[in-house]
Design a protein around this motif. Structure first.
Motif, PDB file in Angstrom:
ATOM      1  N   ARG A  20       0.830  -1.216   0.000  1.00  0.00           N
ATOM      2  CA  ARG A  20       0.000   0.000   0.000  1.00  0.00           C
ATOM      3  C   ARG A  20       0.858   1.257   0.000  1.00  0.00           C
ATOM      4  O   ARG A  20       0.651   2.171  -0.804  1.00  0.00           O
ATOM      5  CB  ARG A  20      -0.921  -0.005   1.227  1.00  0.00           C
ATOM      6  N   ASP A  21       1.838   1.307   0.887  1.00  0.00           N
ATOM      7  CA  ASP A  21       2.661   2.507   1.007  1.00  0.00           C
ATOM      8  C   ASP A  21       3.553   2.697  -0.216  1.00  0.00           C
ATOM      9  O   ASP A  21       3.745   3.825  -0.681  1.00  0.00           O
ATOM     10  CB  ASP A  21       3.515   2.432   2.278  1.00  0.00           C
ATOM     11  N   LEU A  22       4.090   1.604  -0.745  1.00  0.00           N
ATOM     12  CA  LEU A  22       4.927   1.702  -1.941  1.00  0.00           C
ATOM     13  C   LEU A  22       4.133   2.225  -3.129  1.00  0.00           C
ATOM     14  O   LEU A  22       4.613   3.064  -3.903  1.00  0.00           O
ATOM     15  CB  LEU A  22       5.538   0.337  -2.274  1.00  0.00           C
ATOM     16  N   LEU A  23       2.913   1.739  -3.273  1.00  0.00           N
ATOM     17  CA  LEU A  23       2.065   2.192  -4.376  1.00  0.00           C
ATOM     18  C   LEU A  23       1.629   3.648  -4.187  1.00  0.00           C
ATOM     19  O   LEU A  23       1.593   4.429  -5.149  1.00  0.00           O
ATOM     20  CB  LEU A  23       0.836   1.296  -4.498  1.00  0.00           C
ATOM     21  N   ALA A  24       1.300   4.022  -2.952  1.00  0.00           N
ATOM     22  CA  ALA A  24       0.869   5.397  -2.688  1.00  0.00           C
ATOM     23  C   ALA A  24       1.981   6.387  -3.041  1.00  0.00           C
ATOM     24  O   ALA A  24       1.726   7.450  -3.612  1.00  0.00           O
ATOM     25  CB  ALA A  24       0.458   5.547  -1.231  1.00  0.00           C
ATOM     26  N   ILE A  25       3.219   6.019  -2.717  1.00  0.00           N
ATOM     27  CA  ILE A  25       4.356   6.889  -3.043  1.00  0.00           C
ATOM     28  C   ILE A  25       4.540   6.984  -4.549  1.00  0.00           C
ATOM     29  O   ILE A  25       4.731   8.069  -5.117  1.00  0.00           O
ATOM     30  CB  ILE A  25       5.639   6.360  -2.367  1.00  0.00           C
ATOM     31  N   ARG A  26       4.458   5.852  -5.249  1.00  0.00           N
ATOM     32  CA  ARG A  26       4.689   5.836  -6.686  1.00  0.00           C
ATOM     33  C   ARG A  26       3.550   6.522  -7.455  1.00  0.00           C
ATOM     34  O   ARG A  26       3.797   7.246  -8.424  1.00  0.00           O
ATOM     35  CB  ARG A  26       4.844   4.398  -7.175  1.00  0.00           C
ATOM     36  N   LEU A  27       2.296   6.290  -7.037  1.00  0.00           N
ATOM     37  CA  LEU A  27       1.152   6.842  -7.774  1.00  0.00           C
ATOM     38  C   LEU A  27       0.816   8.269  -7.348  1.00  0.00           C
ATOM     39  O   LEU A  27       0.159   8.997  -8.096  1.00  0.00           O
ATOM     40  CB  LEU A  27      -0.080   5.950  -7.585  1.00  0.00           C
ATOM     41  N   GLY A  28       1.211   8.651  -6.142  1.00  0.00           N
ATOM     42  CA  GLY A  28       0.933   9.991  -5.658  1.00  0.00           C
ATOM     43  C   GLY A  28      -0.486  10.212  -5.183  1.00  0.00           C
ATOM     44  O   GLY A  28      -0.952  11.347  -5.074  1.00  0.00           O
ATOM     45  N   VAL A  29      -1.194   9.116  -4.888  1.00  0.00           N
ATOM     46  CA  VAL A  29      -2.567   9.200  -4.378  1.00  0.00           C
ATOM     47  C   VAL A  29      -2.740   8.143  -3.291  1.00  0.00           C
ATOM     48  O   VAL A  29      -1.967   7.184  -3.217  1.00  0.00           O
ATOM     49  CB  VAL A  29      -3.607   8.955  -5.498  1.00  0.00           C
ATOM     50  N   PRO A  30      -3.772   8.274  -2.446  1.00  0.00           N
ATOM     51  CA  PRO A  30      -4.029   7.241  -1.437  1.00  0.00           C
ATOM     52  C   PRO A  30      -4.381   5.906  -2.084  1.00  0.00           C
ATOM     53  O   PRO A  30      -5.020   5.864  -3.144  1.00  0.00           O
ATOM     54  CB  PRO A  30      -5.211   7.794  -0.640  1.00  0.00           C
TER      55      PRO A  30
END
Length: 308
Positions: A103-113
């Motif tokens: 979850r956190d890795l994706l949030a950082i990469r996508l720039g959204v929750p």
């Protein structure tokens, strides 16, 4: 899909279904219409999975023509800790060992929750919307066999995230050894993997070839088809007796066979009830429906997860 859109209505949302071979994404409109779709190959390992999701997300934004500023729902195979947003035991994704903070890795990469959930569970959310019921079992017959449970409108994950692991219920003491270490599990009879062993084909999915051969009167094909559908019916019986849901929705890769699969599973369910007035009275066959062919159930479910 106009008929199901009222049940899917809400704010616009994005869903990603990360599988072992492909990552599929959709943008779901406020009325439940699929506004955009994108599909990319999934690369193995933590960085590969995150990168694959990012490429699909970027492709969706490009198709829509504007940045996607909304929470993203993600469905993924393996054991998911929804509170911590972590993933483990996703062998098909090359994710083993310690928990991956997906979850956190994706949030950082996508720039959204981002919110992460098991892929069968998100599919169950979409199945619930399709049939418009609050007590729904979604039975996924894919490479393996598993169920997503929605009870009183809420996902039932279980104490260890194992709710719905119907494929690992032993049913045949003389059967084949299962990958879980038990013998004669339902997954060794009623799954895409089991079907490929029982009816190997050089090209394409074996299910379509098997059902076509059975329809043409091939005696061996009929026997393989009947045992497979008996296994699916046994899974439905077990779920019916333990959960007693309002609706049972059949999906997964093998379900692309379509109506012939539903007809044969219904026949096996009625056969199981012939010797038991109690089982027959439950009307399991009448509660069964199929996911519409080619409908991206898990991806839409992920979008619903992100919206909720």
């Amino acid at each position: 899909m106009d008929a199901v859109r009222p049940a899917l209505a809400g704010t616009r949302s994005v869903g990603l279904d990360i599988g072992g071979t492909k990552t599929h994404g959709v943008v779901l409109g406020e009325d439940g219409e699929i506004l955009a779709q994108a599909r990319k190959s999934t690369r193995s390992g933590a960085e590969g999975v995150v990168g694959s999701a990012a490429r699909v997300f970027e492709a969706l934004a490009k198709e829509i023509g504007e940045p996607l500023i909304c929470r993203v729902g993600v469905g993924v195979p393996g054991l998911v800790d929804t509170e911590r947003g972590t993933l483990r035991h996703a062998v098909n994704l090359g994710v083993n060992g310690d928990d991956l903070p997906l979850r956190d890795l994706l949030a950082i990469r996508l720039g959204v929750p981002v919110v992460v959930e098991n892929d069968v569970n998100v599919a169950a959310l979409a199945a619930r919307a399709l049939v418009e019921a609050d007590d729904v079992v979604y039975l996924s017959v894919g490479t393996g066999l598993a169920a997503g449970l929605v009870i009183d409108g809420r996902l039932r994950r279980g104490e260890h995230g194992a709710a719905g692991e119907i494929g690992h219920l032993p049913i045949d003491p003389a059967g084949a050894e299962c990958g879980c270490g038990q013998v004669g599990c339902l997954e060794t009879i009623a799954s895409g993997r089991a079907l490929a062993r029982a009816w190997p084909t050089p090209d394409g999915p074996p299910a379509a070839d098997l059902f076509a051969a059975a329809a043409d009167g091939d005696v061996k094909a009929i026997a393989v088809r009947d045992r497979f559908c008996w296994g699916v019916a046994c899974a439905i019986r077990a779920l019916g007796l333990t959960i007693d849901p309002e609706r049972i929705v059949l999906g997964g890769g093998v379900s692309e066979v379509g109506e012939p699969l539903r007809v044969e599973v219904v026949r096996q369910l009625r056969s199981l009830g012939e010797g038991s007035p109690f089982l027959d009275s439950l009307g399991l066959a009448d509660r069964l429906s199929m996911v519409p062919q080619h409908y991206p159930l898990a991806t839409v479910g992920a979008a619903i997860l992100g919206r909720d």
